[in-house]
Scaffold this motif. Sequence first.
Motif, mmCIF file in Angstrom:
data_model
loop_
_atom_site.group_PDB
_atom_site.id
_atom_site.type_symbol
_atom_site.label_atom_id
_atom_site.label_comp_id
_atom_site.label_asym_id
_atom_site.label_seq_id
_atom_site.Cartn_x
_atom_site.Cartn_y
_atom_site.Cartn_z
ATOM 1 N N SER A 1 2.908 24.010 -70.502
ATOM 2 C CA SER A 1 2.605 22.644 -70.076
ATOM 3 C C SER A 1 1.586 22.656 -68.938
ATOM 4 C CB SER A 1 3.886 21.939 -69.628
ATOM 5 O OG SER A 1 4.466 22.622 -68.528
ATOM 6 N N LEU A 2 1.037 21.476 -68.708
ATOM 7 C CA LEU A 2 0.076 21.277 -67.636
ATOM 8 C C LEU A 2 0.410 19.966 -66.950
ATOM 9 C CD1 LEU A 2 -2.648 22.009 -66.230
ATOM 10 C CD2 LEU A 2 -3.777 20.697 -68.054
ATOM 11 N N VAL A 3 0.644 20.007 -65.654
ATOM 12 C CA VAL A 3 0.901 18.777 -64.897
ATOM 13 C C VAL A 3 -0.452 18.129 -64.633
ATOM 14 C CG1 VAL A 3 1.832 17.775 -62.778
ATOM 15 C CG2 VAL A 3 3.009 19.701 -63.867
ATOM 16 N N VAL A 4 -0.676 16.960 -65.246
ATOM 17 C CA VAL A 4 -1.958 16.276 -65.089
ATOM 18 C C VAL A 4 -1.899 15.195 -64.014
ATOM 19 C CG1 VAL A 4 -2.788 16.816 -67.398
ATOM 20 C CG2 VAL A 4 -1.490 14.708 -67.036
ATOM 21 N N ASP A 5 -0.683 14.864 -63.583
ATOM 22 C CA ASP A 5 -0.535 13.917 -62.476
ATOM 23 C C ASP A 5 0.870 14.034 -61.916
ATOM 24 O OD1 ASP A 5 -1.199 11.945 -60.643
ATOM 25 O OD2 ASP A 5 -0.809 10.291 -62.016
ATOM 26 N N CYS A 6 0.979 13.784 -60.634
ATOM 27 C CA CYS A 6 2.271 13.682 -59.966
ATOM 28 C C CYS A 6 2.040 12.985 -58.630
ATOM 29 C CB CYS A 6 2.933 15.048 -59.797
ATOM 30 S SG CYS A 6 2.446 15.991 -58.360
ATOM 31 N N PRO A 7 3.096 12.482 -58.013
ATOM 32 C CA PRO A 7 2.918 11.741 -56.760
ATOM 33 C C PRO A 7 2.262 12.542 -55.632
ATOM 34 C CG PRO A 7 5.095 11.332 -57.665
ATOM 35 C CD PRO A 7 4.480 12.435 -58.481
ATOM 36 N N LEU A 8 2.325 13.860 -55.686
ATOM 37 C CA LEU A 8 1.707 14.678 -54.641
ATOM 38 C C LEU A 8 0.200 14.797 -54.800
ATOM 39 C CD1 LEU A 8 4.321 17.564 -54.474
ATOM 40 C CD2 LEU A 8 4.111 15.603 -52.947
ATOM 41 N N PHE A 9 -0.308 14.532 -56.001
ATOM 42 C CA PHE A 9 -1.742 14.664 -56.268
ATOM 43 C C PHE A 9 -2.498 13.461 -55.740
ATOM 44 C CE2 PHE A 9 -1.174 17.295 -60.463
ATOM 45 C CZ PHE A 9 -0.592 18.314 -59.746
ATOM 46 N N PRO B 1 -6.054 4.992 -56.792
ATOM 47 C CA PRO B 1 -6.238 3.986 -55.735
ATOM 48 C C PRO B 1 -5.126 4.024 -54.688
ATOM 49 C CG PRO B 1 -6.427 3.000 -57.928
ATOM 50 C CD PRO B 1 -5.962 4.408 -58.111
ATOM 51 N N GLY B 2 -5.540 3.973 -53.435
ATOM 52 C CA GLY B 2 -4.576 3.901 -52.337
ATOM 53 C C GLY B 2 -3.989 5.218 -51.893
ATOM 54 N N VAL B 3 -4.298 6.287 -52.599
ATOM 55 C CA VAL B 3 -3.698 7.578 -52.275
ATOM 56 C C VAL B 3 -4.553 8.366 -51.290
ATOM 57 C CG1 VAL B 3 -2.910 9.775 -53.256
ATOM 58 C CG2 VAL B 3 -2.495 7.654 -54.475
ATOM 59 N N GLU B 4 -5.853 8.185 -51.322
ATOM 60 C CA GLU B 4 -6.765 8.933 -50.452
ATOM 61 C C GLU B 4 -6.398 8.811 -48.977
ATOM 62 O OE1 GLU B 4 -9.430 11.134 -50.811
ATOM 63 O OE2 GLU B 4 -8.551 11.244 -52.801
ATOM 64 N N GLU B 5 -5.913 7.640 -48.574
ATOM 65 C CA GLU B 5 -5.579 7.423 -47.162
ATOM 66 C C GLU B 5 -4.286 8.132 -46.756
ATOM 67 O OE1 GLU B 5 -5.587 4.307 -49.249
ATOM 68 O OE2 GLU B 5 -7.728 4.747 -49.296
ATOM 69 N N MET B 6 -3.479 8.517 -47.742
ATOM 70 C CA MET B 6 -2.191 9.144 -47.463
ATOM 71 C C MET B 6 -2.345 10.658 -47.335
ATOM 72 S SD MET B 6 0.137 7.078 -50.237
ATOM 73 C CE MET B 6 1.701 7.758 -49.742
ATOM 74 N N GLY B 7 -1.660 11.238 -46.384
ATOM 75 C CA GLY B 7 -1.618 12.684 -46.272
ATOM 76 C C GLY B 7 -0.607 13.243 -47.256
ATOM 77 N N LEU B 8 -0.590 14.554 -47.414
ATOM 78 C CA LEU B 8 0.333 15.199 -48.342
ATOM 79 C C LEU B 8 1.784 14.872 -47.989
ATOM 80 C CD1 LEU B 8 0.808 17.061 -50.737
ATOM 81 C CD2 LEU B 8 0.659 19.000 -49.180
ATOM 82 N N GLY B 9 2.117 14.894 -46.707
ATOM 83 C CA GLY B 9 3.484 14.577 -46.283
ATOM 84 C C GLY B 9 3.896 13.171 -46.678
ATOM 85 N N GLU B 10 2.962 12.229 -46.531
ATOM 86 C CA GLU B 10 3.248 10.842 -46.922
ATOM 87 C C GLU B 10 3.440 10.719 -48.434
ATOM 88 O OE1 GLU B 10 0.900 7.955 -43.949
ATOM 89 O OE2 GLU B 10 -0.336 9.524 -44.875
ATOM 90 N N ARG B 11 2.604 11.448 -49.191
ATOM 91 C CA ARG B 11 2.758 11.416 -50.656
ATOM 92 C C ARG B 11 4.081 12.045 -51.068
ATOM 93 N NH1 ARG B 11 -2.784 12.908 -50.457
ATOM 94 N NH2 ARG B 11 -2.362 15.000 -51.225
ATOM 95 N N ALA B 12 4.460 13.139 -50.390
ATOM 96 C CA ALA B 12 5.734 13.789 -50.707
ATOM 97 C C ALA B 12 6.897 12.876 -50.389
ATOM 98 C CB ALA B 12 5.867 15.094 -49.929
ATOM 99 N N ALA B 13 6.824 12.174 -49.266
ATOM 100 C CA ALA B 13 7.891 11.230 -48.899
ATOM 101 C C ALA B 13 7.968 10.087 -49.895
ATOM 102 C CB ALA B 13 7.650 10.687 -47.484
ATOM 103 N N ALA B 14 6.804 9.590 -50.334
ATOM 104 C CA ALA B 14 6.775 8.509 -51.317
ATOM 105 C C ALA B 14 7.342 8.983 -52.655
ATOM 106 C CB ALA B 14 5.358 7.979 -51.501
#
Length: 146
Positions: A86-94, A130-143
């Motif tokens: 498999s290949l992860v093509v998207d996830c909340p951390l990306f 959209p809207g993810v660029e402003e978030m850091g990795l920690g914020e994406r992981a928390a989300a």
Amino acid sequence: AVVSTQSTGCERLGLVSIAPLWQRDQDPLLAEMIESGFTIRIIKVASIGLGRDHLGCTADQLIGHFRGINKKFGFNVCGEGGEYESLVVDCPLFSHRLDLGGVRQVCHSADDMAPVWFETFESFKLEEKPGVEEMGLGERAAAAGS
């Protein structure tokens, strides 16, 4: 890796293997990844119960089928025995999605019981979310955890 061992090679190289998914119960693990927003594309099949028509599908589309062939044949729902790749093509951390282009399906082995098919890709591009660029990795992981 959820089942296979990698620590021996790491120890030989003086590295420490960190494997947070090691020995997790695989059906709930796959369900958790799907529920967390992982888009997991099936790019190779090599097992009884899987064929060309499963290539390009996502794990959320196939988890019910995986569970059925697990009960019938002992299929590993996370593909740890090589049943599929498999290949992860998207996830909340990306911060970007992976957009695959020029997909081609190739038959490696036309075995009647367990044909082996895989996908190749002529190109790929990263697609902004959209809207993810402003978030850091920690914020994406928390989300992703919420």
